[in-house]
Design a protein around this motif. Sequence first.
Motif, PDB file in Angstrom:
ATOM      1  N   ALA A   1       0.383   6.033   9.032  1.00  0.00           N
ATOM      2  CA  ALA A   1       0.141   5.197   7.846  1.00  0.00           C
ATOM      3  C   ALA A   1       1.192   4.101   7.725  1.00  0.00           C
ATOM      4  O   ALA A   1       0.865   2.940   7.446  1.00  0.00           O
ATOM      5  N   LEU A   2       2.439   4.436   7.980  1.00  0.00           N
ATOM      6  CA  LEU A   2       3.510   3.440   7.906  1.00  0.00           C
ATOM      7  C   LEU A   2       3.390   2.422   9.032  1.00  0.00           C
ATOM      8  O   LEU A   2       3.643   1.230   8.832  1.00  0.00           O
ATOM      9  N   THR A   3       2.982   2.868  10.208  1.00  0.00           N
ATOM     10  CA  THR A   3       2.782   1.959  11.337  1.00  0.00           C
ATOM     11  C   THR A   3       1.665   0.961  11.033  1.00  0.00           C
ATOM     12  O   THR A   3       1.756  -0.206  11.413  1.00  0.00           O
ATOM     13  N   LEU A   4       0.627   1.406  10.345  1.00  0.00           N
ATOM     14  CA  LEU A   4      -0.489   0.520   9.998  1.00  0.00           C
ATOM     15  C   LEU A   4      -0.119  -0.501   8.927  1.00  0.00           C
ATOM     16  O   LEU A   4      -0.824  -1.489   8.752  1.00  0.00           O
ATOM     17  N   GLY A   5       0.958  -0.253   8.197  1.00  0.00           N
ATOM     18  CA  GLY A   5       1.387  -1.221   7.197  1.00  0.00           C
ATOM     19  C   GLY A   5       1.604  -0.673   5.797  1.00  0.00           C
ATOM     20  O   GLY A   5       1.978  -1.432   4.903  1.00  0.00           O
ATOM     21  N   ALA A   6       1.370   0.618   5.587  1.00  0.00           N
ATOM     22  CA  ALA A   6       1.682   1.191   4.274  1.00  0.00           C
ATOM     23  C   ALA A   6       3.202   1.109   4.063  1.00  0.00           C
ATOM     24  O   ALA A   6       3.967   1.176   5.030  1.00  0.00           O
ATOM     25  N   VAL A   7       3.627   0.934   2.833  1.00  0.00           N
ATOM     26  CA  VAL A   7       5.052   0.806   2.549  1.00  0.00           C
ATOM     27  C   VAL A   7       5.686   2.107   2.074  1.00  0.00           C
ATOM     28  O   VAL A   7       6.911   2.218   2.030  1.00  0.00           O
TER      29      VAL A   7
ATOM     30  N   ILE B   1       0.838  -1.187   0.000  1.00  0.00           N
ATOM     31  CA  ILE B   1       0.000   0.000   0.000  1.00  0.00           C
ATOM     32  C   ILE B   1       0.876   1.242   0.000  1.00  0.00           C
ATOM     33  O   ILE B   1       1.708   1.416   0.888  1.00  0.00           O
ATOM     34  N   LEU B   2       0.670   2.077  -1.004  1.00  0.00           N
ATOM     35  CA  LEU B   2       1.330   3.368  -1.061  1.00  0.00           C
ATOM     36  C   LEU B   2       0.262   4.416  -0.823  1.00  0.00           C
ATOM     37  O   LEU B   2      -0.808   4.365  -1.429  1.00  0.00           O
ATOM     38  N   VAL B   3       0.543   5.351   0.066  1.00  0.00           N
ATOM     39  CA  VAL B   3      -0.401   6.421   0.356  1.00  0.00           C
ATOM     40  C   VAL B   3      -0.026   7.609  -0.518  1.00  0.00           C
ATOM     41  O   VAL B   3       1.143   7.999  -0.586  1.00  0.00           O
ATOM     42  N   LEU B   4      -1.026   8.172  -1.187  1.00  0.00           N
ATOM     43  CA  LEU B   4      -0.867   9.384  -1.988  1.00  0.00           C
ATOM     44  C   LEU B   4      -1.844  10.391  -1.414  1.00  0.00           C
ATOM     45  O   LEU B   4      -3.053  10.265  -1.613  1.00  0.00           O
ATOM     46  N   SER B   5      -1.314  11.361  -0.657  1.00  0.00           N
ATOM     47  CA  SER B   5      -2.220  12.247   0.062  1.00  0.00           C
ATOM     48  C   SER B   5      -1.619  13.633   0.263  1.00  0.00           C
ATOM     49  O   SER B   5      -0.403  13.776   0.399  1.00  0.00           O
ATOM     50  N   GLY B   6      -2.500  14.606   0.312  1.00  0.00           N
ATOM     51  CA  GLY B   6      -2.097  15.966   0.660  1.00  0.00           C
ATOM     52  C   GLY B   6      -1.995  16.148   2.159  1.00  0.00           C
ATOM     53  O   GLY B   6      -1.496  17.164   2.637  1.00  0.00           O
ATOM     54  N   GLN B   7      -2.454  15.183   2.908  1.00  0.00           N
ATOM     55  CA  GLN B   7      -2.406  15.238   4.373  1.00  0.00           C
ATOM     56  C   GLN B   7      -1.088  14.621   4.836  1.00  0.00           C
ATOM     57  O   GLN B   7      -1.055  13.579   5.483  1.00  0.00           O
ATOM     58  N   ASP B   8      -0.002  15.300   4.461  1.00  0.00           N
ATOM     59  CA  ASP B   8       1.329  14.721   4.625  1.00  0.00           C
ATOM     60  C   ASP B   8       2.102  15.276   5.818  1.00  0.00           C
ATOM     61  O   ASP B   8       3.318  15.437   5.752  1.00  0.00           O
ATOM     62  N   ASN B   9       1.411  15.507   6.938  1.00  0.00           N
ATOM     63  CA  ASN B   9       2.167  15.903   8.124  1.00  0.00           C
ATOM     64  C   ASN B   9       2.838  14.667   8.714  1.00  0.00           C
ATOM     65  O   ASN B   9       2.477  13.529   8.412  1.00  0.00           O
ATOM     66  N   ASP B  10       3.825  14.901   9.561  1.00  0.00           N
ATOM     67  CA  ASP B  10       4.623  13.788  10.095  1.00  0.00           C
ATOM     68  C   ASP B  10       3.788  12.764  10.852  1.00  0.00           C
ATOM     69  O   ASP B  10       4.048  11.563  10.770  1.00  0.00           O
ATOM     70  N   VAL B  11       2.776  13.210  11.577  1.00  0.00           N
ATOM     71  CA  VAL B  11       1.934  12.291  12.351  1.00  0.00           C
ATOM     72  C   VAL B  11       1.183  11.349  11.411  1.00  0.00           C
ATOM     73  O   VAL B  11       1.137  10.134  11.644  1.00  0.00           O
TER      74      VAL B  11
END
Length: 156
Positions: free
Chosen positions: A109-115, A94-104
Amino acid sequence: MPEMAMNQDIAHKPALLLVDDDPLIVESLGFMLGQYYHVVTADTRAAARRLLSAMESCPDIALVDLGLPPLPHKPEEGFELIKELISNNPAIKILVLSGQDNDVNIQHALTLGAVDFIAKPADPDLLLSRLQHQQRLHAIEIKREKLAENQLIGCS
């Protein structure tokens, strides 16, 4: 293109799930990525669930926006979708493509399993490169798993 030739073409392309509520992004990415992937799209988490339940097999790779309806300005729907995709297919990339790109959000997203996490607006070449990299890693993992299944382990 004749239907049979089109079905053969689809069979040779890896499937990619694209989930985004912006029709312009879906159309432009679908067009660009369609050269390399069999792109299936959804605009909400619920639509993605319905789509996946109707498919014979889960795509190997997904490109997911965090801000999805009914709360397009909050990341919760995207986070829930990441969890659902991984529970449905633990091997999915899973790659996330988002404008909501703050560090949190990136960390969560990475903790949940996105790569990977790619901020919008994304450079098309960078996006394609990252997708292809993850697709290659997925193919290598599948080969490794098949080899491990065929190994005989024993003692005499």
